[in-house]
Design an enzyme around this catalytic site. Structure first.
Site, mmCIF file in Angstrom:
data_model
loop_
_atom_site.group_PDB
_atom_site.id
_atom_site.type_symbol
_atom_site.label_atom_id
_atom_site.label_comp_id
_atom_site.label_asym_id
_atom_site.label_seq_id
_atom_site.Cartn_x
_atom_site.Cartn_y
_atom_site.Cartn_z
ATOM 1 N N CYS A 197 -7.174 0.283 2.299
ATOM 2 C CA CYS A 197 -5.772 0.172 2.474
ATOM 3 C C CYS A 197 -5.835 -0.995 3.426
ATOM 4 C CB CYS A 197 -5.649 1.522 3.430
ATOM 5 S SG CYS A 197 -6.777 1.131 4.429
ATOM 6 N N CYS B 177 -8.169 -1.590 6.862
ATOM 7 C CA CYS B 177 -8.834 -2.345 5.858
ATOM 8 C C CYS B 177 -9.607 -3.445 5.798
ATOM 9 C CB CYS B 177 -9.349 -1.248 4.796
ATOM 10 S SG CYS B 177 -9.572 0.526 4.900
#
Length: 78
Positions: free
Chosen positions: A10, A13
Protein backbone atom coordinates in the site's frame (compact mmCIF):
# COMPACT_ATOMS: atom_id res chain seq x y z
CA UNK A 1 22.37 -4.40 8.90
CA UNK A 2 19.12 -5.63 7.40
CA UNK A 3 15.79 -3.79 7.21
CA UNK A 4 12.57 -5.55 6.26
CA UNK A 5 9.38 -3.68 5.44
CA UNK A 6 6.36 -5.95 5.85
CA UNK A 7 3.11 -4.86 4.26
CA UNK A 8 0.69 -5.35 1.41
CA UNK A 9 2.34 -2.84 -0.93
CA UNK A 10 0.00 0.00 0.00
CA UNK A 11 0.94 3.68 -0.07
CA UNK A 12 2.09 3.59 3.58
CA UNK A 13 4.30 0.59 2.87
CA UNK A 14 5.91 2.35 -0.08
CA UNK A 15 6.47 5.50 1.98
CA UNK A 16 8.06 3.44 4.77
CA UNK A 17 10.40 1.84 2.23
CA UNK A 18 11.39 5.27 0.89
CA UNK A 19 11.95 6.59 4.44
CA UNK A 20 14.18 3.63 5.31
CA UNK A 21 16.24 4.06 2.14
CA UNK A 22 16.68 7.77 2.89
CA UNK A 23 17.56 7.11 6.57
CA UNK A 24 20.20 4.54 5.56
CA UNK A 25 21.69 7.04 3.13
CA UNK A 26 21.67 9.92 5.65
CA UNK A 27 23.12 7.74 8.42
CA UNK A 28 25.92 6.66 6.07
CA UNK A 29 25.54 2.96 6.79
CA UNK A 30 25.54 -0.18 4.68
CA UNK A 31 22.21 -1.99 4.88
CA UNK A 32 19.97 -4.32 2.93
CA UNK A 33 16.43 -2.96 2.57
CA UNK A 34 13.87 -5.60 1.65
CA UNK A 35 10.13 -5.35 1.00
CA UNK A 36 8.05 -8.34 2.04
CA UNK A 37 4.54 -8.35 0.61
CA UNK A 38 3.76 -12.06 0.99
CA UNK A 39 0.75 -12.30 3.29
CA UNK A 40 1.82 -15.74 4.53
CA UNK A 41 5.15 -14.32 5.72
CA UNK A 42 3.46 -11.28 7.27
CA UNK A 43 0.95 -13.44 9.17
CA UNK A 44 3.66 -15.90 10.27
CA UNK A 45 5.49 -13.03 11.97
CA UNK A 46 2.35 -12.04 13.88
CA UNK A 47 1.91 -8.65 12.22
CA UNK A 48 -1.49 -7.28 13.13
CA UNK A 49 -1.17 -3.74 11.80
CA UNK A 50 1.05 -3.29 8.77
CA UNK A 51 3.24 -1.72 7.76
CA UNK A 52 5.92 -3.06 10.08
CA UNK A 53 9.63 -2.39 10.07
CA UNK A 54 12.09 -5.02 11.24
CA UNK A 55 15.76 -4.29 11.84
CA UNK A 56 18.04 -7.31 12.02
CA UNK A 57 15.06 -9.56 12.76
CA UNK A 58 13.53 -7.40 15.50
CA UNK A 59 10.32 -5.40 15.01
CA UNK A 60 11.03 -1.71 15.66
CA UNK A 61 7.87 -0.04 14.29
CA UNK A 62 4.38 -1.33 13.54
CA UNK A 63 1.15 0.17 12.28
CA UNK A 64 2.61 3.52 11.27
CA UNK A 65 5.21 5.16 9.08
CA UNK A 66 8.08 6.53 11.18
CA UNK A 67 9.89 9.62 9.96
CA UNK A 68 13.38 9.45 8.50
CA UNK A 69 14.74 10.95 11.73
CA UNK A 70 12.98 8.33 13.88
CA UNK A 71 14.55 5.57 11.80
CA UNK A 72 17.98 7.18 12.09
CA UNK A 73 17.61 7.27 15.90
CA UNK A 74 16.85 3.53 15.94
CA UNK A 75 19.89 2.89 13.73
CA UNK A 76 22.15 4.93 16.04
CA UNK A 77 20.88 2.99 19.05
CA UNK A 78 21.78 -0.34 17.45
Amino acid sequence: MKFEILGSGCTKCKRLYDNVVEAVKKAGIQADVIKIEDMGEIVSRGILMPPSLFMDGEEVFSGRVPSVNEIIEVVKGA
